[in-house]
Design an enzyme around this catalytic site. Structure first.
Site, PDB file in Angstrom:
ATOM      1  N   TYR A 119       0.825  -1.209   0.000  1.00 42.51           N
ATOM      2  CA  TYR A 119       0.000   0.000   0.000  1.00 42.51           C
ATOM      3  C   TYR A 119       0.862   1.263   0.000  1.00 42.51           C
ATOM      4  O   TYR A 119       0.355   2.361  -0.186  1.00 42.51           O
ATOM      5  CB  TYR A 119      -0.939   0.030   1.212  1.00 42.51           C
ATOM      6  CG  TYR A 119      -1.975  -1.081   1.236  1.00 42.51           C
ATOM      7  CD1 TYR A 119      -2.309  -1.777   0.083  1.00 42.51           C
ATOM      8  CD2 TYR A 119      -2.618  -1.416   2.412  1.00 42.51           C
ATOM      9  CE1 TYR A 119      -3.253  -2.785   0.116  1.00 42.51           C
ATOM     10  CE2 TYR A 119      -3.570  -2.421   2.451  1.00 42.51           C
ATOM     11  CZ  TYR A 119      -3.882  -3.102   1.307  1.00 42.51           C
ATOM     12  OH  TYR A 119      -4.821  -4.095   1.346  1.00 42.51           O
ATOM     13  N   LYS A 166       6.265 -13.826   4.692  1.00 45.11           N
ATOM     14  CA  LYS A 166       6.408 -14.803   3.613  1.00 45.11           C
ATOM     15  C   LYS A 166       7.850 -14.680   3.096  1.00 45.11           C
ATOM     16  O   LYS A 166       8.101 -14.486   1.905  1.00 45.11           O
ATOM     17  CB  LYS A 166       5.356 -14.478   2.530  1.00 45.11           C
ATOM     18  CG  LYS A 166       5.205 -15.498   1.447  1.00 45.11           C
ATOM     19  CD  LYS A 166       4.360 -16.682   1.828  1.00 45.11           C
ATOM     20  CE  LYS A 166       4.367 -17.680   0.683  1.00 45.11           C
ATOM     21  NZ  LYS A 166       3.710 -18.944   0.955  1.00 45.11           N
ATOM     22  N   ASP A 198       0.416 -17.567   4.767  1.00 42.97           N
ATOM     23  CA  ASP A 198      -0.625 -18.398   4.150  1.00 42.97           C
ATOM     24  C   ASP A 198      -1.022 -19.550   5.080  1.00 42.97           C
ATOM     25  O   ASP A 198      -2.200 -19.791   5.330  1.00 42.97           O
ATOM     26  CB  ASP A 198      -0.204 -18.896   2.755  1.00 42.97           C
ATOM     27  CG  ASP A 198       1.203 -19.475   2.714  1.00 42.97           C
ATOM     28  OD1 ASP A 198       1.925 -19.399   3.738  1.00 42.97           O
ATOM     29  OD2 ASP A 198       1.576 -20.020   1.660  1.00 42.97           O
ATOM     30  N   ASP A 222      -4.169  -6.613   6.903  1.00 39.95           N
ATOM     31  CA  ASP A 222      -5.499  -6.273   6.403  1.00 39.95           C
ATOM     32  C   ASP A 222      -6.313  -7.556   6.207  1.00 39.95           C
ATOM     33  O   ASP A 222      -7.453  -7.685   6.689  1.00 39.95           O
ATOM     34  CB  ASP A 222      -5.330  -5.518   5.075  1.00 39.95           C
ATOM     35  CG  ASP A 222      -6.599  -4.803   4.645  1.00 39.95           C
ATOM     36  OD1 ASP A 222      -7.572  -4.804   5.401  1.00 39.95           O
ATOM     37  OD2 ASP A 222      -6.594  -4.246   3.532  1.00 39.95           O
ATOM     38  N   ASP A 226      -9.435  -9.357   8.760  1.00 39.30           N
ATOM     39  CA  ASP A 226     -10.795  -9.597   8.265  1.00 39.30           C
ATOM     40  C   ASP A 226     -11.179 -11.064   8.413  1.00 39.30           C
ATOM     41  O   ASP A 226     -12.326 -11.400   8.726  1.00 39.30           O
ATOM     42  CB  ASP A 226     -10.933  -9.175   6.791  1.00 39.30           C
ATOM     43  CG  ASP A 226     -11.286  -7.693   6.644  1.00 39.30           C
ATOM     44  OD1 ASP A 226     -10.932  -6.909   7.550  1.00 39.30           O
ATOM     45  OD2 ASP A 226     -11.913  -7.320   5.638  1.00 39.30           O
TER      46      ASP A 226
HETATM   47 MG    MG Z   1      -9.724  -4.134   5.019  1.00 37.86          MG
END
Ligand code: MG
Ligand code: NAI
Length: 326
Positions: A119, A166, A198, A222, A226
């Protein structure tokens, strides 16, 4: 001194849950509230989803409480995080008694790097066939996050933390992240383990009780947080804090919920819990805990909004929380 709190309801249910959380803050403290505007409705009328005035208010207030923005979310939230110079996004995901959770034993806190990773990089269209994105990882941001994580686990009496990465594939960027974070923790004698992100996603679904504080690069934080929302009973429950060196921005993890907006039935818990994190950041630890306990009590005994299987309105849940504080 009376602290200044900027409140930005934004769009959709932000207009319903932010006033609810403000009422709770008014019950436990004496603050100066400044209302500010942002979101789709402001874009339509003013041509910018985040007016300069709102940015400047968030950049100078003691704390900011934000609801959600609709399609303009990225144009609102990313600059707002920058306004408070936020380097970490704290996202607790806890299953509460009284709420039907997929994994009732879940009690996790994600500490997500908030400035770089994918990001913080630049996307480019190079040819008709090829687009690229630069992934940015710096030693300084990784170490700053690690120092915060060490303090967080020491103060909260957690055993240590897990580093998500990772580095087996992204050897340079995640290799740097992992090495920097582990180096800081090692020097402070904070215990860490590490997990490939993962495999961690799967293990969080199967054995969430084996994890506590998880330190993540931006995108991983992020996504994993979630995923954790799914384990604990939905988005109406998850608060978050974007913390900078001097101030923070507090917001529910959820969005504007257009499917239920305007009906007065949004669950205010995530935003009220965000307000509890705001209180903590201002040094009101006792008040923060009281608000947290009041929400926990209402989740245990009701009333519940429809997302939790009840038929109560936002107002009724808010009043029940305030009742427990009086
Ligand atoms: Mg989000
Ligand atoms: P969403 O979080 O708004 O809604 C997803 C589902 O969860 C919906 O069924 C909604 O009714 C339910 N839900 C969410 N919060 C709830 C609450 N407090 N009480 C009861 N039910 C709740 O996510 P969605 O639908 O993906 O996005 C809708 C809009 O919100 C989009 O325009 C998106 O850009 C924006 N958004 C903004 C964010 C922000 O400002 N930080 C974050 C996520 C989405």
């Amino acid at each position: 001194m009376t602290e200044e709190i900027v409140v930005i309801p934004g769009d959709g249910i932000g207009q319903e849950v932010v006033p609810a959380a403000r009422e709770v803050l008014e019950t436990v403290g004496d603050f100066d509230f400044v209302e500010a505007r942002a979101g789709d409705h402001v874009l339509e009328s003013e041509g910018a989803a985040l007016p300069d005035e709102t940015f400047d208010l968030a950049a100078s207030a003691d704390a900011t409480l934000f609801g959600a923005a609709g399609e303009s979310a990225a144009d609102v939230i990313i600059p707002l995080r920058r306004a408070v110079d936020s380097f970490v996004n704290v996202r607790p995901a806890k299953a509460y008694p009284g709420v039907d959770a997929l994994r009732p034993e879940t009690d996790l806190v994600f500490l997500r790097e908030n400035t770089e990773g994918v990001y913080g990089g630049h996307e480019q269209r190079l040819t008709e066939d090829l687009s690229t994105l630069t992934r940015v990882i710096t030693d300084s941001a990784s170490r700053r996050l690690a120092r915060f994580a060490c303090e967080y686990v020491e103060e909260g009496e957690w055993d240590g933390f897990t580093v998500a990465h990772k580095a087996n594939v992204m050897r340079e960027t995640d290799g740097r992240f992992k090495t920097a974070v582990e180096d800081v923790a090692g020097k402070r004698s904070v215990e860490t383990d590490d997990a490939l992100m993962d495999a961690l996603a799967m293990n969080l679904c199967l054995f969430p009780e084996e994890y506590g504080v998880i330190v993540c690069p931006n995108l991983a934080g992020d996504m994993l947080s979630d995923l954790a929302a799914g384990l604990v009973g939905g988005l109406g429950l998850l608060p978050s804090a974007n913390l900078g060196p001097d101030r923070g921005l507090f917001e529910p993890v959820h969005g504007t919920a257009p499917d239920i907006a305007g009906q007065g039935i949004a669950n205010p818990s995530a935003t009220i819990l965000s307000a509890a994190m705001l209180l903590d950041s201002l040094g009101y630890g006792e008040e923060s805990q009281a608000v947290h306990a009041a929400v926990e009590g209402v989740l245990a005994d009701g009333p519940h909004t429809p997302d939790l299987g009840g038929d109560a309105a936002t107002d009724e849940v808010t009043a029940a929380v305030i009742d427990r504080l009086d």
